[in-house]
Design a protein around this motif. Sequence first.
Motif, short mmCIF file in Angstrom:
data_model
loop_
_atom_site.label_atom_id
_atom_site.label_comp_id
_atom_site.label_asym_id
_atom_site.label_seq_id
_atom_site.Cartn_x
_atom_site.Cartn_y
_atom_site.Cartn_z
N HIS B 66 0.85 -1.18 0.00
CA HIS B 66 0.00 0.00 0.00
C HIS B 66 0.89 1.23 0.00
O HIS B 66 2.08 1.16 0.30
CB HIS B 66 -0.91 0.04 1.23
CG HIS B 66 -1.93 -1.06 1.26
ND1 HIS B 66 -3.11 -1.00 0.56
CD2 HIS B 66 -1.93 -2.25 1.89
CE1 HIS B 66 -3.80 -2.11 0.77
NE2 HIS B 66 -3.11 -2.90 1.56
N CYS B 101 -3.93 6.18 0.17
CA CYS B 101 -3.16 5.10 -0.44
C CYS B 101 -2.98 5.46 -1.92
O CYS B 101 -3.96 5.71 -2.61
CB CYS B 101 -3.90 3.77 -0.31
SG CYS B 101 -3.07 2.42 -1.17
N VAL B 103 -1.09 3.45 -4.00
CA VAL B 103 -0.66 2.24 -4.70
C VAL B 103 -1.93 1.46 -4.99
O VAL B 103 -2.64 1.08 -4.05
CB VAL B 103 0.30 1.41 -3.83
CG1 VAL B 103 0.58 0.06 -4.46
CG2 VAL B 103 1.60 2.17 -3.60
N CYS B 105 -4.52 -0.97 -5.01
CA CYS B 105 -4.54 -2.20 -4.21
C CYS B 105 -5.84 -2.97 -4.37
O CYS B 105 -6.07 -3.95 -3.67
CB CYS B 105 -4.26 -1.87 -2.74
SG CYS B 105 -5.40 -0.65 -2.05
N HIS B 109 -9.68 0.82 -3.39
CA HIS B 109 -8.45 1.60 -3.20
C HIS B 109 -8.76 3.10 -3.15
O HIS B 109 -8.16 3.84 -2.37
CB HIS B 109 -7.51 1.27 -4.36
CG HIS B 109 -6.51 2.32 -4.67
ND1 HIS B 109 -5.44 2.58 -3.85
CD2 HIS B 109 -6.42 3.21 -5.69
CE1 HIS B 109 -4.73 3.57 -4.37
NE2 HIS B 109 -5.30 3.97 -5.47
N MET B 112 -9.46 4.52 0.26
CA MET B 112 -8.54 4.20 1.35
C MET B 112 -7.81 5.46 1.81
O MET B 112 -6.93 5.97 1.12
CB MET B 112 -7.54 3.14 0.86
CG MET B 112 -6.62 2.65 1.95
SD MET B 112 -5.79 1.14 1.44
CE MET B 112 -4.52 1.07 2.70
#
Lengths: 299, 120
Positions: B66, B101, B103, B105, B109, B112
Amino acid sequence: MLDDLDRRGFLKLAGLGAGVTFASGLGFKADPALAADSDFYFVQLTDTHWGFSGPKVNPEALNTLPKAVAAVNALATPPDFIVFTGDLTHTTDDPLERRKRMAQFKAIVGELKVKTIRYLAGEHDASLDKGEAFREFFGEMHYAFDHKGVHFIALDNVSDPGAKLGEAQLDWLKADLAKQKPEQSIVVLTHRPLFDLYPDWDWATQDGAKAIDLLMPYKNVAVLYGHIHQEHHKMTQHIAHHAATSLIFPQPAPGSQPKRTPPVEWDPAHPFRGLGFREIAAKAKVPAVTLAEVPLVKA
Amino acid sequence: MPIPRRRCALFLLMGILGLGLLGRSGAEERPIVHITAKRFEYEPPVVKLKKGVPVTIELTALDRQHGFKVPQLGLRVDAWPGETTRVELIPDKSGTFEFVCDVFCGSGHEDMDGKIIVEE
Ligand SMILES: [Cu+2]
């Protein structure tokens, strides 16, 4: 920004002004003028998210892609080729389900009456398995090809979930560009924007600036991308960047709401509003590309 | 400026060197804030800090890679399962700063995120 584009005379945004007419429903035709005075034209479709389900944002999720296929097949002049700029399928954790969605997507777009289709991955296709399934179905994730004097470069800024092109790919890009003359017409295809459009919403490529630097010596470069589910135009000096509308749901304008979710809700009074694809007239000589935005249905 | 560090060994070594140099100056008392990332949330989702008080943020992930990005504090690092990522932070302004976040995921996501609240 649009003034900027016009001032440079590099391209005319045909879809935004008068001169391009769209028939309602699915019966629209390509702008005949566009096809007539260009060396060739191709179609960009993006962000189809096959497998997505969300009645609030697109209750017609199962019909949208077939509808777009029918719309492209109905174009008066068939395009030379078609490019899908990523997020062909919607994320799933299940590797079998991912492959099932890719197979279904491939079967649906197999109905397109155009022989050559080029594919790019989006983060929904490729970030969770670093592009493994995508490669099985659609081949390499970055590549270059030439078409009637225009050089095309497809870049992968999604198989690294942190949105990086990576040094290996940048080296490959550098080597590919070294073979081109400074005045060569170059069209770069990506999923995410190469410039920092709105990094807080992942609307950027971490090392995108390195790619833009490599492209900078070339006089005629346009970057076509998807990811943000809306039309967007931006110049980084003389390099033009154009995002196309999605075929699943529109996203909010960058920074227009605190978070990028929720996306724009479906409006039953205007079904398919904000969804469509793009025709790009391309010439080996400048101006390199001319765009025409095609709504899936007339708004 | 926050200094991201991937390798705890490196950080420990520097910490030991630092202690050696600083003696009992109190550098070792820097509070540690643990943040755990997993799809699609951070635990804790809200972190309270004091302006001007240095902290070490320790990040780890439970399920997969993450990101941890606090744009307004100029901070971004990765969080990995089985690893601890340490970042030193001295909040130099008060307010509420969102972290996200960055990245990809999975589906979810996009939602997040969490908050750092820096009090005077
Ligand atoms: Cu995440």
